[in-house]
Design an enzyme around this catalytic site. Sequence first.
Site, short mmCIF file in Angstrom:
data_model
loop_
_atom_site.label_atom_id
_atom_site.label_comp_id
_atom_site.label_asym_id
_atom_site.label_seq_id
_atom_site.Cartn_x
_atom_site.Cartn_y
_atom_site.Cartn_z
N LYS A 1 0.83 -1.20 0.00
CA LYS A 1 0.00 0.00 0.00
C LYS A 1 0.87 1.25 0.00
O LYS A 1 0.66 2.17 -0.80
CB LYS A 1 -0.94 -0.02 1.21
CG LYS A 1 -1.82 1.20 1.33
CD LYS A 1 -1.30 2.10 2.43
CE LYS A 1 -1.85 3.50 2.27
NZ LYS A 1 -1.31 4.39 3.31
N ASP B 1 -6.04 1.05 0.68
CA ASP B 1 -6.11 1.42 2.09
C ASP B 1 -7.49 1.04 2.64
O ASP B 1 -8.30 0.43 1.94
CB ASP B 1 -5.83 2.91 2.27
CG ASP B 1 -6.96 3.76 1.74
OD1 ASP B 1 -7.79 3.25 0.98
OD2 ASP B 1 -7.02 4.94 2.09
#
Length: 230
Positions: free
Chosen positions: A125, A143
């Site tokens: 991420k 996320d």
Amino acid sequence: METRTALVRRARAINRTLAATYPDARCELDFCNPLELLVATILSAQSTDKRVNLVTPAVFARYPNAAAYAAAERETLEQLIHPTGFFRAKSDALIKLGAALVERFGGEVPGRLKDLVTLPGVGRKTANVVLGNAFDVPGITTDTHFMRLSARFGWSDSAKPDVVEAEVGSLFPRSDWTQLSHNVIWHGRRCCHARRPACGACPVARLCPSYGEGPTDPKVAVKLLREPRG
DNA sequence: ATCCCGAGGG
DNA sequence: CCCTCTGGAT
């Protein structure tokens, strides 16, 4: 059962509508170079970007380059980043990150996913945020918001970020991935909240299989947009 | 009590 | 796969 073609069309229609609704959607972390973005993104884990932006000016001033993080005193760094939470793990990661950047990348932040994910404190991420916003390399940011909205939109029913990244990525051209992430995250923060999503004020309600999960009364929804949670 | 632009370790 | 790490806002 929705066909693949219909899913792709609906997904792209949602993204187009979000893009029109949020023309300013972008990364909300403050930064001036790849290292600053990398540090800010690491600090953003389980924290709000607003809180991160509150502490980063002092952090960036004290640690202007990778070598400075490598040489940082743990206690000083911990105090500076304390309000973002997980301060021990984060300070530890930043110090090791600085050392790794100096030792293996000449003090520079690498611009490839393969290299980024080998760095301490950098997962997929975080790597995609840095690639998308500092190197113009397309990346999907899975996320907490992207995961939640992908599930509500019916884009992916997986709980695994890497699976969602692959499945949602396959619905859009690569060149859309970074802006798609921003559009979805902005919508998640401003309307499609984790608790009590403002369905009655949602611009993509017509395209959403989860419409009705939150209040559909427009008056209630508009209130939620100003007082996001409760 | 729940959530916020997660990663590392067991 | 699970668990832990942490503070602040709501």
